[in-house]
Design a protein around this motif. Sequence first.
Motif, PDB file in Angstrom:
ATOM      1  N   MET A 186      -3.775   2.681   2.695  1.00 30.24           N
ATOM      2  CA  MET A 186      -3.350   4.067   2.938  1.00 30.24           C
ATOM      3  C   MET A 186      -4.576   4.967   2.970  1.00 30.24           C
ATOM      4  O   MET A 186      -5.400   4.879   2.068  1.00 30.24           O
ATOM      5  CB  MET A 186      -2.402   4.528   1.834  1.00 30.24           C
ATOM      6  N   PRO A 231       0.807  -1.223   0.000  1.00 31.68           N
ATOM      7  CA  PRO A 231       0.000   0.000   0.000  1.00 31.68           C
ATOM      8  C   PRO A 231       0.845   1.281   0.000  1.00 31.68           C
ATOM      9  O   PRO A 231       0.453   2.271  -0.597  1.00 31.68           O
ATOM     10  CB  PRO A 231      -0.808  -0.104   1.296  1.00 31.68           C
ATOM     11  N   TRP A 232       1.995   1.248   0.671  1.00 29.08           N
ATOM     12  CA  TRP A 232       2.805   2.466   0.779  1.00 29.08           C
ATOM     13  C   TRP A 232       3.734   2.643  -0.419  1.00 29.08           C
ATOM     14  O   TRP A 232       4.492   3.593  -0.485  1.00 29.08           O
ATOM     15  CB  TRP A 232       3.619   2.454   2.076  1.00 29.08           C
ATOM     16  N   GLN A 233       3.677   1.712  -1.377  1.00 33.22           N
ATOM     17  CA  GLN A 233       4.564   1.804  -2.542  1.00 33.22           C
ATOM     18  C   GLN A 233       3.820   2.263  -3.796  1.00 33.22           C
ATOM     19  O   GLN A 233       4.293   2.059  -4.901  1.00 33.22           O
ATOM     20  CB  GLN A 233       5.205   0.429  -2.809  1.00 33.22           C
ATOM     21  N   ARG A 234       2.631   2.864  -3.606  1.00 32.09           N
ATOM     22  CA  ARG A 234       1.811   3.180  -4.771  1.00 32.09           C
ATOM     23  C   ARG A 234       2.008   4.596  -5.266  1.00 32.09           C
ATOM     24  O   ARG A 234       1.214   5.090  -6.070  1.00 32.09           O
ATOM     25  CB  ARG A 234       0.340   2.947  -4.437  1.00 32.09           C
ATOM     26  N   GLY A 235       3.020   5.279  -4.764  1.00 36.61           N
ATOM     27  CA  GLY A 235       3.268   6.666  -5.143  1.00 36.61           C
ATOM     28  C   GLY A 235       3.402   6.844  -6.642  1.00 36.61           C
ATOM     29  O   GLY A 235       2.799   7.736  -7.235  1.00 36.61           O
ATOM     30  N   ARG A 236       4.191   5.992  -7.244  1.00 38.83           N
ATOM     31  CA  ARG A 236       4.408   6.112  -8.693  1.00 38.83           C
ATOM     32  C   ARG A 236       3.154   5.754  -9.487  1.00 38.83           C
ATOM     33  O   ARG A 236       2.845   6.375 -10.492  1.00 38.83           O
ATOM     34  CB  ARG A 236       5.559   5.215  -9.123  1.00 38.83           C
ATOM     35  N   ALA A 259       0.243   6.312  -8.552  1.00 38.80           N
ATOM     36  CA  ALA A 259      -0.766   7.344  -8.344  1.00 38.80           C
ATOM     37  C   ALA A 259      -0.499   8.597  -9.173  1.00 38.80           C
ATOM     38  O   ALA A 259      -1.295   9.522  -9.177  1.00 38.80           O
ATOM     39  CB  ALA A 259      -0.828   7.706  -6.859  1.00 38.80           C
ATOM     40  N   GLU A 262       8.412   8.422  -1.427  1.00 35.35           N
ATOM     41  CA  GLU A 262       9.763   8.012  -1.806  1.00 35.35           C
ATOM     42  C   GLU A 262      10.611   9.237  -2.113  1.00 35.35           C
ATOM     43  O   GLU A 262      11.808   9.263  -1.871  1.00 35.35           O
ATOM     44  CB  GLU A 262       9.710   7.082  -3.025  1.00 35.35           C
ATOM     45  N   TRP A 282       0.561  11.522  -2.194  1.00 39.16           N
ATOM     46  CA  TRP A 282      -0.299  11.023  -3.279  1.00 39.16           C
ATOM     47  C   TRP A 282      -1.564  10.359  -2.745  1.00 39.16           C
ATOM     48  O   TRP A 282      -2.380   9.855  -3.528  1.00 39.16           O
ATOM     49  CB  TRP A 282       0.473  10.026  -4.142  1.00 39.16           C
TER      50      TRP A 282
END
Lengths: 87, 164
Positions: free
Chosen positions: B126, A40-45, A47, B91, B59
């Motif tokens: 999240m 869940p915390w790795q979805r920055g890219r 998004a 990140e 995000w």
Amino acid sequence: MRSNAKLRRSSRRIEHALRWVLALAALACLGGCATQTVQPWQRGRLARWDMRWDPDPLQAAMNQHAYFSKEGTSGEIGAAGGGCGCN
Amino acid sequence: MSLRIALAVALVAAASMGFAVEPGAAAPDFRLMPFAGTKSASLSDYRGKVVLVDFWASWCGPCRQSLPLYNNLQADFPADDFAIVAIGLDEDTADALAFLREHPIKYTALQNPKGDVAQAFGLKGMPSSYLIDRNGVVRYRHIGFEPRDIDALKREIAALIATH
């Protein structure tokens, strides 16, 4: 002559075994993909706006309108239109 | 042979299965750098207080609502009894800093770009927040956020402050 045939037979056996090893290794690699899930915390890219299927909602809506105006008569998207683009 | 294969399959399954901190378990300790300042902070620094640990990212849509609303939450309880620790998981730290400029907060914001603290808590979604009692035990976990969740949070915090 006989030892030559024996040699050939044993080399074929090794080849056979190697082929199995290779196939099993390939299968194991396939399974490896399933264990690497996006957390869940790795979805920055994912998004980011440029990762969207339709980066521009207005452009997408206009494309959709032109598409159903053209294809409406064939019943492509739900309700049929006349194809005049006036609905 | 088949036993060995079964063992290998079980190992892979175990490695891929997520570990998650559930209410009732001790909160994993961490030490992280803040977004503003140079002094690191750890969860054990807050031992004796009720702590809301909130995981957010620039995000994350609901975080735009939750982070500003937590400002009021902090104001509602005495600082000796209650603290909020917001852990940013971007990140790229620049993204998080831009978010914090847009949504200023009055409580502690720590950065964890590697996400290892999120991993240690075993986040299921999240944003996620964990309400930790004075002894460092997780009492409530919230996944996702809606503005009305604040009322439930207030009740839970008040109850935890009162019990010890």
